[in-house]
Design a protein around this motif. Structure first.
Motif, PDB file in Angstrom:
ATOM      1  N   GLY A 138       2.310  -0.963   8.962  1.00 61.37           N
ATOM      2  CA  GLY A 138       3.558  -1.036   9.722  1.00 61.37           C
ATOM      3  C   GLY A 138       3.743   0.138  10.655  1.00 61.37           C
ATOM      4  N   VAL A 139       3.312   1.328  10.225  1.00 66.66           N
ATOM      5  CA  VAL A 139       3.387   2.504  11.100  1.00 66.66           C
ATOM      6  C   VAL A 139       2.560   2.273  12.360  1.00 66.66           C
TER       7      VAL A 139
ATOM      8  N   TRP B  67       4.212  -1.729  -0.854  1.00 72.01           N
ATOM      9  CA  TRP B  67       2.851  -1.225  -1.079  1.00 72.01           C
ATOM     10  C   TRP B  67       2.533  -0.250   0.046  1.00 72.01           C
ATOM     11  N   PRO B  68       2.221   1.008  -0.248  1.00 75.36           N
ATOM     12  CA  PRO B  68       1.987   2.009   0.791  1.00 75.36           C
ATOM     13  C   PRO B  68       0.964   1.594   1.855  1.00 75.36           C
TER      14      PRO B  68
ATOM     15  N   LEU C 203       7.961  -2.255   3.893  1.00 74.95           N
ATOM     16  CA  LEU C 203       6.556  -2.405   3.510  1.00 74.95           C
ATOM     17  C   LEU C 203       6.086  -1.240   2.648  1.00 74.95           C
ATOM     18  N   PHE C 204       6.564  -0.030   2.946  1.00 76.01           N
ATOM     19  CA  PHE C 204       6.204   1.133   2.114  1.00 76.01           C
ATOM     20  C   PHE C 204       6.720   0.948   0.688  1.00 76.01           C
ATOM     21  N   LEU C 205       7.894   0.342   0.559  1.00 86.12           N
ATOM     22  CA  LEU C 205       8.456   0.120  -0.777  1.00 86.12           C
ATOM     23  C   LEU C 205       7.651  -0.920  -1.543  1.00 86.12           C
TER      24      LEU C 205
ATOM     25  N   THR D 100       8.766  -1.481   8.466  1.00 88.43           N
ATOM     26  CA  THR D 100       7.781  -0.545   7.921  1.00 88.43           C
ATOM     27  C   THR D 100       8.297   0.140   6.661  1.00 88.43           C
ATOM     28  N   ILE D 101       9.563   0.517   6.659  1.00 90.56           N
ATOM     29  CA  ILE D 101      10.157   1.140   5.463  1.00 90.56           C
ATOM     30  C   ILE D 101      10.084   0.183   4.274  1.00 90.56           C
TER      31      ILE D 101
ATOM     32  N   THR E 133       4.337  -0.148  14.603  1.00 92.09           N
ATOM     33  CA  THR E 133       5.511   0.469  15.225  1.00 92.09           C
ATOM     34  C   THR E 133       5.096   1.346  16.407  1.00 92.09           C
TER      35      THR E 133
ATOM     36  N   GLY F 186       2.657  -0.288   4.325  1.00 92.01           N
ATOM     37  CA  GLY F 186       3.520   0.605   5.090  1.00 92.01           C
ATOM     38  C   GLY F 186       2.786   1.289   6.226  1.00 92.01           C
ATOM     39  N   TRP F 187       1.549   1.745   5.943  1.00 88.78           N
ATOM     40  CA  TRP F 187       0.773   2.411   6.996  1.00 88.78           C
ATOM     41  C   TRP F 187       0.362   1.437   8.093  1.00 88.78           C
TER      42      TRP F 187
END
Length: 230
Positions: free
Chosen positions: A40-41, A33-34, A29-31, A26-27, A44, A37-38
């Motif tokens: 991925g959150v 594209w946000p 993925l945030f790097l 997830t981290i 998780t 990342g979400w």
């Protein structure tokens, strides 16, 4: 139970590394594209939820057999227990509980007893809701001898998505009704083979809670139950 306890459940230690892997991805993925990342959150949180291990209140009256898994009763039929357990080669009533990827996957002992046999057998990965999954799929089987000398078999069966059966116990261990004995990762099924002459007190389609829902009663004299869906 507080509002917080309603949503936040204890997690089984087996899930810690998976949640850590999901969080690490997830981290990254945030790097990238946000929006990713979400996503991925969310995944998780789902992974944590999959490995939840909430406490259960198990009925303790002698003779009760409880569900070993959360899920839905998918099959009730006569079948011979897995041959690797060394049980009598006669058909017994088999109750199958199908777990989807949103159910709690910690498995609990259906009844108190001593483990006479534990046997793992590799196999295929058909949809666990199918009848042939009991024969062809990867499985881990336990034979429990209860206080009166009769035997109850419980079988962990891998499914279409599941690829890892985990068993915490070994031969000659003793289990209490509702005690944790294993889990299966990411969707699967549990089969319980009842002693000869014992009928289930559940019906196909009924929701089950591991360690709590009474599946059968060794002391009961009533006929097998029927049900309806409204």
């Amino acid at each position: 139970m507080t509002m917080l306890e309603t949503f936040i459940k204890p997690m089984h230690p087996e899930g810690r590394r998976f949640v850590a892997i999901f969080a690490g991805i997830t981290i990254i993925l945030f790097l990238i594209w946000p929006v990713l990342g979400w996503i991925g959150v969310g995944l998780t949180i789902w992974c944590y939820y999959f490995f939840r291990d909430p406490p259960r209140t198990t009925p303790t009256r002698e003779g009760l057999i409880v569900s070993p898994a959360d899920g839905i009763v998918s099959l009730i039929e006569k079948a011979v227990p897995p041959p690797e357990l060394g049980m009598a080669d006669v058909p017994l009533c088999r109750v199958s509980v199908f777990m989807n990827v949103f159910n709690c996957h910690v498995n609990r002992a259906p009844i108190s007893g001593r483990i006479m046999a534990v046997s793992y057998r590799p196999g295929k990965f058909f949809n666990a809701s199918l009848d042939k999954a009991s024969i062809d799929n990867e499985r881990n089987s336990l034979c429990l001898e209860i206080a009166d000398g009769r035997q109850v078999a419980v079988v962990q069966i891998a499914g279409l998505v599941a690829r890892r059966i985990v068993c915490f116990v070994k031969q000659d261990d003793s289990l209490r009704t509702g005690e944790r004995f294993g889990l299966i990762r990411f969707g699967s099924r549990l089969d319980v083979y009842l002693p000869d002459g014992v009928v289930p007190l559940v019906t196909v389609g009924q929701g089950m809670i591991a360690g709590e829902t009474v599946l059968a009663d060794l002391l009961a004299t009533e006929p097998a139950r029927t049900g309806r869906t409204d």
